[in-house]
Design a protein around this motif. Structure first.
Motif, PDB file in Angstrom:
ATOM      1  N   VAL A  64      57.708  27.227  30.925  1.00 12.87           N
ATOM      2  CA  VAL A  64      58.978  26.528  30.742  1.00 12.87           C
ATOM      3  C   VAL A  64      59.682  26.264  32.074  1.00 12.87           C
ATOM      4  O   VAL A  64      60.331  25.228  32.246  1.00 12.87           O
ATOM      5  N   HIS A  65      59.555  27.169  33.024  1.00 12.95           N
ATOM      6  CA  HIS A  65      60.213  26.968  34.317  1.00 12.95           C
ATOM      7  C   HIS A  65      59.584  25.807  35.080  1.00 12.95           C
ATOM      8  O   HIS A  65      60.282  25.013  35.700  1.00 12.95           O
ATOM      9  N   ALA A  66      58.273  25.707  35.016  1.00 15.50           N
ATOM     10  CA  ALA A  66      57.581  24.579  35.652  1.00 15.50           C
ATOM     11  C   ALA A  66      57.983  23.278  34.982  1.00 15.50           C
ATOM     12  O   ALA A  66      58.227  22.270  35.649  1.00 15.50           O
ATOM     13  N   ARG A  67      58.069  23.304  33.668  1.00 12.03           N
ATOM     14  CA  ARG A  67      58.442  22.104  32.923  1.00 12.03           C
ATOM     15  C   ARG A  67      59.856  21.651  33.294  1.00 12.03           C
ATOM     16  O   ARG A  67      60.093  20.477  33.554  1.00 12.03           O
ATOM     17  N   ARG A  68      60.800  22.577  33.334  1.00 11.97           N
ATOM     18  CA  ARG A  68      62.176  22.233  33.703  1.00 11.97           C
ATOM     19  C   ARG A  68      62.249  21.697  35.128  1.00 11.97           C
ATOM     20  O   ARG A  68      62.914  20.707  35.402  1.00 11.97           O
ATOM     21  N   ARG A  69      61.567  22.379  36.034  1.00 14.67           N
ATOM     22  CA  ARG A  69      61.599  21.980  37.446  1.00 14.67           C
ATOM     23  C   ARG A  69      60.973  20.604  37.621  1.00 14.67           C
ATOM     24  O   ARG A  69      61.483  19.772  38.362  1.00 14.67           O
ATOM     25  N   LEU A  70      59.860  20.372  36.941  1.00 20.47           N
ATOM     26  CA  LEU A  70      59.181  19.083  37.024  1.00 20.47           C
ATOM     27  C   LEU A  70      60.075  17.968  36.492  1.00 20.47           C
ATOM     28  O   LEU A  70      60.259  16.940  37.162  1.00 20.47           O
ATOM     29  N   ASN A  71      60.638  18.155  35.317  1.00 15.84           N
ATOM     30  CA  ASN A  71      61.485  17.119  34.732  1.00 15.84           C
ATOM     31  C   ASN A  71      62.698  16.827  35.611  1.00 15.84           C
ATOM     32  O   ASN A  71      63.048  15.669  35.832  1.00 15.84           O
ATOM     33  N   GLU A  88      56.876  10.918  25.835  1.00 19.79           N
ATOM     34  CA  GLU A  88      55.917  10.426  24.837  1.00 19.79           C
ATOM     35  C   GLU A  88      54.971  11.531  24.393  1.00 19.79           C
ATOM     36  O   GLU A  88      54.477  11.528  23.272  1.00 19.79           O
ATOM     37  N   GLY A  89      54.734  12.480  25.283  1.00 20.27           N
ATOM     38  CA  GLY A  89      53.878  13.618  24.964  1.00 20.27           C
ATOM     39  C   GLY A  89      54.601  14.726  24.203  1.00 20.27           C
ATOM     40  O   GLY A  89      54.024  15.767  23.917  1.00 20.27           O
ATOM     41  N   GLY A  90      55.877  14.502  23.897  1.00 18.64           N
ATOM     42  CA  GLY A  90      56.622  15.470  23.099  1.00 18.64           C
ATOM     43  C   GLY A  90      57.558  16.380  23.861  1.00 18.64           C
ATOM     44  O   GLY A  90      58.155  17.286  23.279  1.00 18.64           O
ATOM     45  N   ASP A  91      57.730  16.159  25.153  1.00 13.52           N
ATOM     46  CA  ASP A  91      58.617  17.008  25.956  1.00 13.52           C
ATOM     47  C   ASP A  91      60.058  16.522  25.791  1.00 13.52           C
ATOM     48  O   ASP A  91      60.462  15.516  26.370  1.00 13.52           O
ATOM     49  N   SER A  92      60.831  17.245  24.990  1.00 13.92           N
ATOM     50  CA  SER A  92      62.216  16.826  24.740  1.00 13.92           C
ATOM     51  C   SER A  92      63.071  16.917  26.002  1.00 13.92           C
ATOM     52  O   SER A  92      63.976  16.105  26.193  1.00 13.92           O
ATOM     53  N   ARG A 112      69.197   3.649  25.061  1.00 11.90           N
ATOM     54  CA  ARG A 112      69.237   3.579  23.590  1.00 11.90           C
ATOM     55  C   ARG A 112      67.837   3.297  23.023  1.00 11.90           C
ATOM     56  O   ARG A 112      67.424   3.906  22.043  1.00 11.90           O
ATOM     57  N   ALA A 113      67.133   2.364  23.646  1.00 12.52           N
ATOM     58  CA  ALA A 113      65.786   2.019  23.189  1.00 12.52           C
ATOM     59  C   ALA A 113      64.842   3.207  23.341  1.00 12.52           C
ATOM     60  O   ALA A 113      64.001   3.457  22.454  1.00 12.52           O
ATOM     61  N   ALA A 114      64.966   3.943  24.436  1.00 16.04           N
ATOM     62  CA  ALA A 114      64.112   5.116  24.650  1.00 16.04           C
ATOM     63  C   ALA A 114      64.336   6.143  23.552  1.00 16.04           C
ATOM     64  O   ALA A 114      63.377   6.726  23.026  1.00 16.04           O
ATOM     65  N   VAL A 115      65.584   6.371  23.213  1.00 17.89           N
ATOM     66  CA  VAL A 115      65.877   7.331  22.146  1.00 17.89           C
ATOM     67  C   VAL A 115      65.297   6.843  20.823  1.00 17.89           C
ATOM     68  O   VAL A 115      64.687   7.616  20.082  1.00 17.89           O
ATOM     69  N   GLN A 116      65.449   5.567  20.546  1.00 15.94           N
ATOM     70  CA  GLN A 116      64.910   5.026  19.291  1.00 15.94           C
ATOM     71  C   GLN A 116      63.384   5.111  19.257  1.00 15.94           C
ATOM     72  O   GLN A 116      62.800   5.417  18.224  1.00 15.94           O
ATOM     73  N   ASP A 117      62.748   4.855  20.400  1.00 10.51           N
ATOM     74  CA  ASP A 117      61.286   4.893  20.467  1.00 10.51           C
ATOM     75  C   ASP A 117      60.731   6.314  20.482  1.00 10.51           C
ATOM     76  O   ASP A 117      59.703   6.585  19.859  1.00 10.51           O
ATOM     77  N   LEU A 118      61.391   7.192  21.230  1.00  9.15           N
ATOM     78  CA  LEU A 118      60.811   8.505  21.509  1.00  9.15           C
ATOM     79  C   LEU A 118      61.449   9.668  20.755  1.00  9.15           C
ATOM     80  O   LEU A 118      60.842  10.727  20.658  1.00  9.15           O
ATOM     81  N   PRO A 120      63.992   9.241  17.673  1.00  6.90           N
ATOM     82  CA  PRO A 120      64.996   8.705  16.745  1.00  6.90           C
ATOM     83  C   PRO A 120      65.669   9.775  15.886  1.00  6.90           C
ATOM     84  O   PRO A 120      66.786   9.579  15.433  1.00  6.90           O
ATOM     85  N   GLU A 121      65.016  10.905  15.703  1.00  3.07           N
ATOM     86  CA  GLU A 121      65.578  11.995  14.892  1.00  3.07           C
ATOM     87  C   GLU A 121      66.194  13.078  15.772  1.00  3.07           C
ATOM     88  O   GLU A 121      66.700  14.070  15.254  1.00  3.07           O
ATOM     89  N   ASN A 122      66.179  12.876  17.075  1.00  2.00           N
ATOM     90  CA  ASN A 122      66.682  13.877  18.013  1.00  2.00           C
ATOM     91  C   ASN A 122      68.191  13.678  18.181  1.00  2.00           C
ATOM     92  O   ASN A 122      68.640  12.805  18.911  1.00  2.00           O
ATOM     93  N   ASP A 123      68.956  14.521  17.502  1.00  3.75           N
ATOM     94  CA  ASP A 123      70.413  14.391  17.518  1.00  3.75           C
ATOM     95  C   ASP A 123      70.988  14.544  18.926  1.00  3.75           C
ATOM     96  O   ASP A 123      71.941  13.861  19.293  1.00  3.75           O
ATOM     97  N   TYR A 124      70.414  15.448  19.700  1.00  3.95           N
ATOM     98  CA  TYR A 124      70.949  15.659  21.046  1.00  3.95           C
ATOM     99  C   TYR A 124      70.734  14.422  21.917  1.00  3.95           C
ATOM    100  O   TYR A 124      71.649  13.995  22.632  1.00  3.95           O
TER     101      TYR A 124
END
Length: 153
Positions: A64-71, A88-92, A112-118, A120-124
């Protein structure tokens, strides 16, 4: 000279191979030993400084630390395509950074388009776009997930 002094010296002169080797040998994610865990976080910072994104990406699969740092690093470098790929790979976390990057750079419709594409059910993610205020209507407040207290996490 202690190992950490050698690592700091190597870091100062950008000798990434030496610094990374010294620190990673003592690094342990979520260790009960706070020094080992701190070394793990330091190791992640060194990988970013050395621009070893391939290695960081590989570690991000399970760390998780690598993921956070990378993002965060991709966000800071304006690398929206890489963030989109990760989202697209599922990394919220990548999705949140992507949305923030797009909003910060005045691309609200793309966000907005990114949220709709990637997500759409992610409230945050939906809320990130909804809460964004353009500079003419007031500056956006830093998000809790990206606050200074979490910068080194």
């Amino acid at each position: 000279m202690e190992w950490y002094e050698q690592a700091r010296a190597a870091e100062r002169v950008r000798d990434w191979d030496t610094a990374i080797a010294l620190v990673s040998a003592r690094a342990e994610c979520y260790s009960a030993d706070s020094h080992a865990h701190d070394s793990h976080l330091w190791h992640m910072r060194l990988l970013v400084s050395a621009e070893r994104f391939t290695q960081l990406t590989e570690l991000a699969l399970t760390d998780v630390h690598a993921r956070r740092r990378l993002n965060r690093s991709l966000h800071e470098r304006g690398m929206d395509a890489a963030l989109r790929h990760r989202a697209e790979g599922g990394d919220s976390g990548a999705l949140y950074h992507l949305v923030n990057l797009l909003c910060e750079t005045g691309r609200l419709q793309e966000a907005r388009a990114a949220v709709q594409d990637l997500g759409p059910e992610n409230d945050y993610a939906q809320q990130l776009v909804a809460d964004f205020r353009t500079p003419t209507r007031g500056a956006r407040q830093p998000l809790a997930c990206f606050s200074a207290s979490r910068r080194d996490a």
